[in-house]
Design an enzyme around this catalytic site. Structure first.
Site, PDB file in Angstrom:
ATOM      1  N   GLU A 132       3.736   1.785 -10.938  1.00  0.00           N
ATOM      2  CA  GLU A 132       2.658   0.798 -10.892  1.00  0.00           C
ATOM      3  C   GLU A 132       1.418   1.278 -11.626  1.00  0.00           C
ATOM      4  OE1 GLU A 132       0.186  -2.163  -7.899  1.00  0.00           O
ATOM      5  OE2 GLU A 132       1.837  -0.962  -7.115  1.00  0.00           O
ATOM      6  N   ASP A 149       4.278  -5.392   1.141  1.00  0.00           N
ATOM      7  CA  ASP A 149       3.091  -5.444   1.975  1.00  0.00           C
ATOM      8  C   ASP A 149       1.934  -6.135   1.258  1.00  0.00           C
ATOM      9  OD1 ASP A 149       2.445  -3.476   0.171  1.00  0.00           O
ATOM     10  OD2 ASP A 149       2.126  -1.901   1.649  1.00  0.00           O
TER      11      ASP A 149
END
Length: 277
Positions: free
Chosen positions: A184, A45
């Site tokens: 992340e 995304d």
């Protein structure tokens, strides 16, 4: 040759080569990635930021992911392809999560989906999808879809409570059935602890060298946008500068009458042309 789920999970084993994952959002990008020999392609995304020009990933819709994933699948038919489930498509219950995931798999030919977070709703959705044959990649640490709730786009897991929360999130995603998990923007030594504790591979972005794989946004590694490199990435080219200069050269030749030249033009016989006068 496309990797199998078993081969991806086996990347967790000591001595196995790290997994290489990049993003791709269209036919040529996926084709280049496959030709380069990457292991995994993510239709992320992040396309909201680097392709559609949004300020965040939140506006990205399921139809956007489907549109770009179809193109990427055509460009890389022999590479394991993961499609992101965008914000709001899996947080409202397992039925919505299943419906969204099945739609992406059927519409795009993706091999798996990815979901961010480890809330009870996300974990239950992961369990439901994997029980019904939809492979799921997890994602913990910084969660771009809901970064505002995390205090912004910043490093996660720096204090004891935060580090424990990221570790527990990764363990929860694994227990729910994910075949791999993205870490992340967390400290490198924390990612090492997590990678050692999990029996599935970790794939890092801004998480240091101890993960069992790495992922980068292709636009970052190619230098598509000019400016300073992000701390979590490395620029391997300056495609943005090259593209801008190429268009500038084209514009100069058009304005100066150098393009198109004879080599770019087609001919017609004189007797045919004479009949037009």
């Amino acid at each position: 040759m496309k990797l199998t789920l078993a081969q991806i999970v086996a990347a967790r084993d000591p001595g196995a080569p790290p997994l290489v994952m990049v993003t791709a959002y269209d036919y040529p990008g996926a084709q280049h990635a496959q030709n380069a020999g990457v292991d995994l392609i993510l239709v992320g995304d992040s396309l909201g930021n680097v392709v559609l020009g949004y300020d965040s990933t939140a506006p990205v819709r399921l139809s956007d992911i489907a549109h770009h994933a179809r193109a990427a699948r055509r460009g890389a038919p022999d590479t394991f392809l993961i499609a992101d489930l965008p914000f709001g498509t899996y947080h409202t219950g397992v039925q919505d999560a299943m419906r969204s995931a099945v739609y992406l798999i059927q519409e795009t030919g993706a091999d798996a989906v990815k979901m961010e977070g480890s809330s009870p709703e996300v974990l239950e959705a992961t369990r439901t999808l994997t029980r019904n044959g939809v492979p799921v990649m997890g994602h913990v640490g910084l969660l771009p879809q809901t970064a505002t709730a995390q205090g912004g786009m910043k490093v996660q897991g720096r204090d004891e409570a935060g580090a424990r929360a990221v570790l527990e999130a990764a363990l929860g995603v694994q227990e729910a059935g994910a075949f791999a998990v993205v870490l992340e923007v967390i400290p490198a030594r924390l990612s090492r602890v997590i990678s050692e504790r999990l029996s599935i591979p970790t794939i890092g972005i801004g998480a240091g060298p101890y993960c069992r794989g790495q992922v980068l946004v292709t636009h970052d590694l190619l230098g598509v946008y000019e400016g300073q490199a992000k701390k979590i990435a490395k620029r391997y080219a300056e495609v943005g500068q090259i593209s801008t200069q190429a268009i500038r050269d084209y514009a100069a030749e058009v304005r100066g009458g150098q393009f198109p030249g004879k080599e770019n033009s087609f001919v017609i016989k004189d007797d045919v042309l004479d009949k037009l006068y």
